[in-house]
Write a protein that holds these residues in place. Structure first.
Motif, short mmCIF file in Angstrom:
data_model
loop_
_atom_site.label_atom_id
_atom_site.label_comp_id
_atom_site.label_asym_id
_atom_site.label_seq_id
_atom_site.Cartn_x
_atom_site.Cartn_y
_atom_site.Cartn_z
N SER A 271 5.90 16.35 -0.28
CA SER A 271 6.17 15.92 1.10
C SER A 271 5.00 16.28 2.00
CB SER A 271 7.45 16.59 1.63
OG SER A 271 8.57 16.24 0.85
N GLU B 67 9.80 9.30 -6.01
CA GLU B 67 9.96 8.80 -4.63
C GLU B 67 8.82 9.28 -3.73
OE1 GLU B 67 13.82 9.55 -2.65
OE2 GLU B 67 14.53 9.99 -4.68
N GLN C 144 13.04 1.67 -6.87
CA GLN C 144 13.81 1.91 -5.65
C GLN C 144 12.91 2.29 -4.48
OE1 GLN C 144 14.34 5.31 -4.48
NE2 GLN C 144 15.45 4.53 -2.70
N SER C 145 11.83 3.04 -4.78
CA SER C 145 11.01 3.58 -3.69
C SER C 145 9.79 2.70 -3.39
CB SER C 145 10.57 5.00 -4.03
OG SER C 145 9.85 5.04 -5.24
N ASP D 223 0.87 -1.17 0.00
CA ASP D 223 0.00 0.00 0.00
C ASP D 223 0.91 1.22 0.00
OD1 ASP D 223 -1.94 1.93 0.55
OD2 ASP D 223 -1.86 1.55 2.71
N THR D 224 1.56 1.47 -1.15
CA THR D 224 2.56 2.55 -1.17
C THR D 224 2.18 3.70 -2.11
OG1 THR D 224 3.82 1.38 -2.88
CG2 THR D 224 4.47 0.98 -0.60
N ARG E 211 8.42 7.72 10.54
CA ARG E 211 8.19 7.23 9.19
C ARG E 211 7.90 8.43 8.30
NH1 ARG E 211 3.10 3.74 6.88
NH2 ARG E 211 2.16 5.82 6.95
N LEU E 212 8.49 8.46 7.12
CA LEU E 212 8.32 9.61 6.21
C LEU E 212 7.47 9.18 5.02
CD1 LEU E 212 12.02 10.90 6.30
CD2 LEU E 212 10.21 11.24 7.97
N GLY E 213 6.20 8.98 5.25
CA GLY E 213 5.32 8.50 4.19
C GLY E 213 5.50 7.01 3.98
N LYS E 214 4.80 6.47 2.98
CA LYS E 214 4.75 5.01 2.80
C LYS E 214 5.79 4.46 1.84
CE LYS E 214 -0.11 4.44 3.92
NZ LYS E 214 -1.43 4.00 3.42
N ARG E 215 6.50 5.34 1.16
CA ARG E 215 7.48 4.88 0.19
C ARG E 215 8.89 4.93 0.81
NH1 ARG E 215 3.40 7.12 -1.09
NH2 ARG E 215 4.25 9.04 -0.21
N ILE E 216 9.84 4.27 0.15
CA ILE E 216 11.22 4.30 0.62
C ILE E 216 11.91 5.50 -0.03
CG2 ILE E 216 13.41 3.02 0.67
CD1 ILE E 216 11.14 1.68 2.25
N LEU E 217 12.37 6.42 0.79
CA LEU E 217 13.04 7.60 0.25
C LEU E 217 14.55 7.39 0.20
CD1 LEU E 217 11.19 10.46 2.16
CD2 LEU E 217 10.61 9.42 -0.04
N LEU F 96 3.72 10.51 12.00
CA LEU F 96 4.60 11.68 11.99
C LEU F 96 3.88 12.91 12.56
CD1 LEU F 96 7.31 12.88 11.17
CD2 LEU F 96 6.45 13.11 8.84
N GLU G 134 -1.05 10.70 4.60
CA GLU G 134 -0.56 9.38 5.04
C GLU G 134 -0.09 9.36 6.50
OE1 GLU G 134 1.18 7.55 0.88
OE2 GLU G 134 2.55 8.73 2.11
N GLU G 135 0.22 10.53 7.02
CA GLU G 135 0.86 10.57 8.34
C GLU G 135 0.09 11.41 9.35
OE1 GLU G 135 3.38 8.78 9.25
OE2 GLU G 135 3.93 7.96 7.29
N SER H 195 2.03 14.04 1.24
CA SER H 195 2.22 12.72 1.86
C SER H 195 1.94 12.80 3.35
CB SER H 195 3.65 12.23 1.60
OG SER H 195 4.04 11.28 2.58
N TYR H 196 2.49 13.80 4.00
CA TYR H 196 2.28 13.98 5.44
C TYR H 196 0.79 14.14 5.76
CZ TYR H 196 2.19 16.58 9.87
OH TYR H 196 1.90 17.02 11.14
N TYR I 46 12.14 16.00 3.12
CA TYR I 46 10.76 15.65 3.48
C TYR I 46 10.45 16.21 4.87
CZ TYR I 46 6.64 12.63 4.31
OH TYR I 46 5.39 12.15 4.59
#
Lengths: 255, 255
Positions: free
Chosen positions: A245, A103, A143-144, A75-76, B228-234, B188, A252-253, A248-249, B242
């Motif tokens: 950013s 990313e 990658q992400s 779930d990304t 955690r900085l969102g759901k993806r890998i940064l 976050l 998602e956060e 996303s925050y 971010y």
């Protein structure tokens, strides 16, 4: 684990087997030097991801088959579809913007010819530039841990992208909001509340010289929402990263 | 308008006149080709900025005097002092991190030798590397309308920086929070509420390989807050951007 985006047509035999060829075949066999029994992640075009186990590797045909081990239920992806339209900047800044935007969850990217873009794209060289950005988006998606590769559009104009048939909300980063004015017209937080529950949001970012007064007026007349991105002046390549950013925050956060 | 950071000792005659020499003199006279009567912005070390008018330019002494026109009352600094400690990354990523961090309001930067840093800094070459980052921070401060230039520290270890005498809160970007876990330990947003009203906050970011389990345990034992900085890998160079964007949004763009 290495991630590959595989066209839906290659998921065969009732989705039990996956055909991998071309660049991905080369990457798996020659770069990663993987063999039968090794595991990869495969994403289809419906944003579903699976653990796959490599099965038959046919070096002469440059093809391999993998079998589905299990679905990953990742779930990304951001819940709102964010497109970024970026006024053409100088140098290799588009590379950075597309890589970082991917990313941070951007779903599509539109290079924009704007009043203050010093760079002009030669029509002949455009396909090569777009291909380069597509490659960057693909690598950044892998990658992400994205479930899709952001779509890279061809060069468009501001008139092309201000289209409320395509977008529910359109935001323009406006340095007029940052420069001088102690009380911004609207806090970015208010804009974030407006995009919650929307489907398709476009972010417009000017080139190095910023958005021209004529372009800003055009945006405002059309109902595009100007946004201040903090109190400092950001470089053009930083603006979309700031907004993504914050999106996303917010989505998602934050409860 | 061009911005210069001028040491307090150079503000003379009861702050009516300002002496400019060295690189700034060269930039004003030879690069910008400004003459008597032209205006610049000057910042002192107390984070006050003024419009200055160039007065006597002495080419032989490589000095000029400017007079204060008026104070600008700018407000472009974050209300919380944010330091960024970055595990040494590969290539020229520190340049990007310092440049973008400065734009986004970071007040100090600490390069960190971490378990998974592939790069090691040679003690002899360190001063040159630090000087380069200082120059990048200075230029980014001018461009982004900061009132101070972020301080660039020498190379430190994780043990050095986890120090609650120096910081009220310390946050570590943890990809363990992003990878796999559908329910993060803490949103976050909750961390952002914790840093409101604090004075000094440190952000710790691992290098490309991330923070090691041993380092993460050390952080958690010491009371460092994983984020955690969102759901993806940064990527490592995206993580501080971010967090700084979200901090700017929370503190400057939210009621």
């Amino acid at each position: 684990m290495q991630r590959y985006f595989i066209p839906n047509d290659n998921w065969i035999y009732d989705n039990q087997s996956v055909l991998i060829e071309g660049d991905d075949f080369h990457h798996i066999v020659n770069v990663m030097r993987m063999v039968s029994g090794d595991a990869i992640i495969g994403c289809n075009e419906n944003e579903q991801s699976y653990q796959l186990i490599l099965d038959q590797i046919d070096e002469s045909q440059k093809q391999l088959y993998a079998t589905i081990d299990y679905e990953l239920n990742e779930d990304t992806e951001l819940p709102v579809h964010i497109s970024v339209a970026q006024g053409l900047p100088k140098g290799d800044k588009l590379d950075t913007i597309v890589q970082k935007g991917t990313e941070l969850g951007m779903r599509s990217f539109i290079p924009l010819q704007m009043d203050r873009s010093i760079v002009k794209w030669d029509r002949k060289k455009q396909p090569k530039k777009i291909d380069r950005l597509k490659k960057i988006a693909k690598e950044a998606s892998e990658q992400s841990h994205r479930l899709m590769i952001p779509h890279i559009h061809s060069l468009q104009s501001l008139d092309d992208v201000i289209d409320f048939n395509h977008f529910d909300k359109i935001i323009v980063a406006s340095e007029y909001e940052a420069k001088g004015s102690h009380q911004p017209a609207r806090l970015l937080d208010d804009l974030m509340q407006l995009i919650k529950g929307q489907h398709r949001v476009l972010i417009i970012i000017g080139p190095e010289g910023g958005i021209s007064p004529h372009e800003l007026a055009k945006c405002e007349d059309a109902g595009v929402l100007p946004a201040r991105l903090g109190k400092r002046i950001l470089r053009t390549e930083t603006a979309s990263l700031y907004l993504l950013s914050v999106i996303s925050y917010s989505l998602e956060e934050t409860n």
